[in-house]
Motif scaffolding. Sequence first.
Motif, short mmCIF file in Angstrom:
data_model
loop_
_atom_site.label_atom_id
_atom_site.label_comp_id
_atom_site.label_asym_id
_atom_site.label_seq_id
_atom_site.Cartn_x
_atom_site.Cartn_y
_atom_site.Cartn_z
N UNK A 209 21.05 -6.72 33.33
CA UNK A 209 21.30 -7.31 34.64
C UNK A 209 22.59 -6.74 35.21
N UNK A 210 22.56 -6.28 36.45
CA UNK A 210 23.74 -5.66 37.04
C UNK A 210 24.11 -6.33 38.37
N UNK A 211 25.40 -6.36 38.71
CA UNK A 211 25.81 -6.90 40.01
C UNK A 211 25.24 -6.06 41.15
N UNK A 212 24.98 -6.72 42.28
CA UNK A 212 24.39 -6.02 43.42
C UNK A 212 25.29 -4.89 43.90
N UNK A 213 26.60 -5.09 43.83
CA UNK A 213 27.52 -4.05 44.26
C UNK A 213 27.45 -2.80 43.41
N UNK A 214 27.24 -2.98 42.10
CA UNK A 214 27.09 -1.82 41.22
C UNK A 214 25.81 -1.07 41.52
N UNK A 215 24.74 -1.82 41.79
CA UNK A 215 23.49 -1.16 42.17
C UNK A 215 23.69 -0.37 43.46
N UNK A 216 24.35 -0.98 44.44
CA UNK A 216 24.55 -0.32 45.73
C UNK A 216 25.34 0.97 45.57
N UNK A 217 26.33 0.98 44.69
CA UNK A 217 27.13 2.19 44.46
C UNK A 217 26.24 3.30 43.91
N UNK A 218 25.45 3.00 42.90
CA UNK A 218 24.59 4.03 42.32
C UNK A 218 23.51 4.47 43.31
N UNK A 219 22.99 3.51 44.08
CA UNK A 219 21.99 3.86 45.09
C UNK A 219 22.58 4.77 46.16
N UNK A 220 23.79 4.46 46.60
CA UNK A 220 24.46 5.28 47.61
C UNK A 220 24.60 6.72 47.14
N UNK A 221 25.03 6.89 45.90
CA UNK A 221 25.20 8.24 45.36
C UNK A 221 23.85 8.96 45.22
N UNK A 222 22.83 8.24 44.79
CA UNK A 222 21.50 8.83 44.63
C UNK A 222 20.94 9.30 45.96
N UNK A 223 21.07 8.46 46.99
CA UNK A 223 20.57 8.82 48.32
C UNK A 223 21.34 10.02 48.86
N UNK A 224 22.66 10.01 48.67
CA UNK A 224 23.48 11.11 49.15
C UNK A 224 23.08 12.43 48.50
N UNK A 225 22.70 12.38 47.23
CA UNK A 225 22.31 13.58 46.51
C UNK A 225 20.87 14.01 46.81
N UNK A 226 20.11 13.12 47.45
CA UNK A 226 18.73 13.44 47.78
C UNK A 226 17.79 13.45 46.58
N UNK A 227 18.16 12.70 45.53
CA UNK A 227 17.30 12.61 44.34
C UNK A 227 16.00 11.91 44.74
N UNK A 228 14.87 12.46 44.33
CA UNK A 228 13.59 11.95 44.82
C UNK A 228 13.19 10.62 44.20
N UNK A 229 13.60 10.36 42.94
CA UNK A 229 13.12 9.18 42.22
C UNK A 229 14.17 8.79 41.19
N UNK A 230 14.56 7.53 41.18
CA UNK A 230 15.54 7.11 40.17
C UNK A 230 15.41 5.62 39.88
N UNK A 231 15.44 5.30 38.59
CA UNK A 231 15.53 3.91 38.14
C UNK A 231 17.00 3.57 37.96
#
Length: 266
Positions: A209-231
């Motif tokens: 279980x992770x805090x929403x802010x930690x998820x948002x940080x990883x999601x932001x980086x993933x979107x910025x990198x243009x990664x097609x799929x990530x858990x």
Amino acid sequence: MGENKLPLVFITGASSGIGQALAARYAAAGWRLALVARRAAEIEAWAAAQGLGADRVQVYRADVRDTAEIIAAARDCIARQGLPDVVIANAGISVGVDTAEFEDLEVMRATWETNNLGMAATFHPFIAPMRERGQASGHGGTLVGIASVAAIRGLPGHAAYCASKAAVVSYCESLRGELRPFGVRVVTLLPGYVDTPLTRENRYPMPFLMPAGDFAEQAFQTIDQGVSYRVIPWQMGVVAKLLRLLPDALFDRLLEGRPRKHRRGG
């Protein structure tokens, strides 16, 4: 509007949980925000508390289940703020179902209308102008679909949600192939367990279980990198893939007796 060079992100389901956390992360990075939810007043109160004025945030009230309503909100965003650089279809619902119960058929309908048709309706108004921009500049923008690690295997009592999120993965994969030649990226994010008002109602263990802010940080980086799929987090991706490899008989025994997702009113 035309003179504002700050990038723009459009986020549905932005009044709480993952959507609000993503809004906060993009705001911290200096982006302009187009925020959508049924409870627009809650977003407005949040934006005011963050000290974000109208030059940084515009709020649009829409229910993604209402196709005309979400399309109108998207077109209003383009008219008022310009074409977004990133569109995040985050709005979703998660309710347990029992197919033996007649009333749960309507819950299934609502789940698919929100999580699947609502996503397509969110993307629809942006695709043509993003393709045009991509052909002109090489980068038309990024569409982000929020799926779930629950897409990887079906969980007892969670049929509507698991099915809808599996459909999100397939839909985004199809869309990615369609839009890639036009310079439009499609990113699929599969959250594991994220601490939000939605997951706090769960009656079963939630590993990693992770805090929403930690998820948002990883999601932001993933979107910025243009990664097609990530858990996110990656540990849940490993667990989910291991579960996918289990023979059905062993998988069924492993989940036997596991508490189920609460039903509406349950």
